[in-house]
Design a protein around this motif. Sequence first.
Motif, short mmCIF file in Angstrom:
data_model
loop_
_atom_site.label_atom_id
_atom_site.label_comp_id
_atom_site.label_asym_id
_atom_site.label_seq_id
_atom_site.Cartn_x
_atom_site.Cartn_y
_atom_site.Cartn_z
N ASP A 3 -30.60 -72.38 -17.22
CA ASP A 3 -32.04 -72.12 -17.16
C ASP A 3 -32.36 -70.72 -17.68
O ASP A 3 -33.38 -70.52 -18.37
CB ASP A 3 -32.54 -72.26 -15.72
N SER A 7 -34.69 -69.73 -20.77
CA SER A 7 -35.84 -68.82 -20.61
C SER A 7 -35.83 -67.72 -21.66
O SER A 7 -36.87 -67.38 -22.24
CB SER A 7 -35.83 -68.21 -19.20
N GLU A 10 -36.81 -69.14 -24.87
CA GLU A 10 -38.25 -69.40 -24.89
C GLU A 10 -39.04 -68.13 -25.23
O GLU A 10 -40.05 -68.19 -25.94
CB GLU A 10 -38.69 -69.95 -23.53
N ASN A 34 -46.12 -63.30 -22.80
CA ASN A 34 -46.01 -62.61 -21.50
C ASN A 34 -45.56 -63.56 -20.39
O ASN A 34 -44.79 -63.18 -19.51
CB ASN A 34 -47.35 -61.96 -21.14
N GLN A 35 -46.03 -64.80 -20.43
CA GLN A 35 -45.60 -65.79 -19.45
C GLN A 35 -44.11 -66.08 -19.59
O GLN A 35 -43.38 -66.19 -18.59
CB GLN A 35 -46.40 -67.08 -19.61
N ALA A 36 -43.64 -66.20 -20.84
CA ALA A 36 -42.21 -66.44 -21.07
C ALA A 36 -41.38 -65.26 -20.58
O ALA A 36 -40.30 -65.44 -19.99
CB ALA A 36 -41.96 -66.70 -22.55
N ASP A 38 -42.22 -63.11 -18.17
CA ASP A 38 -42.25 -63.12 -16.70
C ASP A 38 -41.26 -64.14 -16.14
O ASP A 38 -40.57 -63.86 -15.15
CB ASP A 38 -43.67 -63.44 -16.20
N HIS A 39 -41.22 -65.30 -16.75
CA HIS A 39 -40.29 -66.34 -16.28
C HIS A 39 -38.84 -65.90 -16.45
O HIS A 39 -38.00 -66.12 -15.56
CB HIS A 39 -40.55 -67.64 -17.03
N ALA A 40 -38.54 -65.27 -17.59
CA ALA A 40 -37.18 -64.78 -17.81
C ALA A 40 -36.83 -63.68 -16.81
O ALA A 40 -35.70 -63.63 -16.30
CB ALA A 40 -37.05 -64.26 -19.24
N GLN A 41 -37.80 -62.82 -16.50
CA GLN A 41 -37.57 -61.76 -15.51
C GLN A 41 -37.23 -62.37 -14.15
O GLN A 41 -36.33 -61.89 -13.44
CB GLN A 41 -38.83 -60.89 -15.37
N GLN A 42 -37.95 -63.41 -13.78
CA GLN A 42 -37.68 -64.08 -12.50
C GLN A 42 -36.29 -64.71 -12.49
O GLN A 42 -35.57 -64.65 -11.48
CB GLN A 42 -38.74 -65.15 -12.24
N GLN A 43 -35.91 -65.32 -13.60
CA GLN A 43 -34.58 -65.93 -13.70
C GLN A 43 -33.48 -64.86 -13.57
O GLN A 43 -32.47 -65.06 -12.88
CB GLN A 43 -34.43 -66.65 -15.04
#
Length: 205
Positions: A3, A7, A10, A34-36, A38-43
């Motif tokens: 995942d 990310s 992405e 920016n959404q991509a 943020d998602h990578a940061q969370q991962q």
Amino acid sequence: LADLRQSLAEVRRMELRFMLGEDNNQAEDTQLVNQAIDHAQQQLAGYVARLKTAEQRQLFTELQANWERYLPLTQALMESKNRGDNQAAIAKMRDSIGLYNTFSPLLGKLMDIEQHHADTMRSEFAQKSAEGQWMVGGIVLFAGLLVVGLGTLLTRQIRRPLDHLVEQAHRLAQGDLQGSLDRRLFVSDELGHLAEAFATMHDNL
């Protein structure tokens, strides 16, 4: 980790879309980038709890450092594009390629470590399972031998006095009154009571 790899890919895909997009879609494309991110940061943040070995921590630290160097280039790329400076945006994207290309090998090494740990755990589980099966088999075998031994012992304890009683009965039936019952072979149970009755009958005769 799959995942996380997706990310990061992405983020790159959204950057390319931003670069190739029309000027009137820049706000939407910026939001998607920016959404991509943020998602990578969370991962990335979520994976920290899964680090168990020094090698994993070292690889992840390198990955995170490259990511921290990659982000400013992405921000600079979008700012240049928004200003209409496409040449500067292309230069920033070119600069970020080297950092982006480090992500996949580092993630691959982390995945190999996790796979090795998983294989080791499976091997240990299989070994423990085999040991448990041998232990259960040993217990069953011991129990079986114990049952057979006790059965043989009980059979001898019953059969020997019973054979002696039958032998004395045959002698008595043939008119031989010289035989005598060995009371030591009998205990105070039903067979012992039968032996006492037989002995009393023999004495009366």
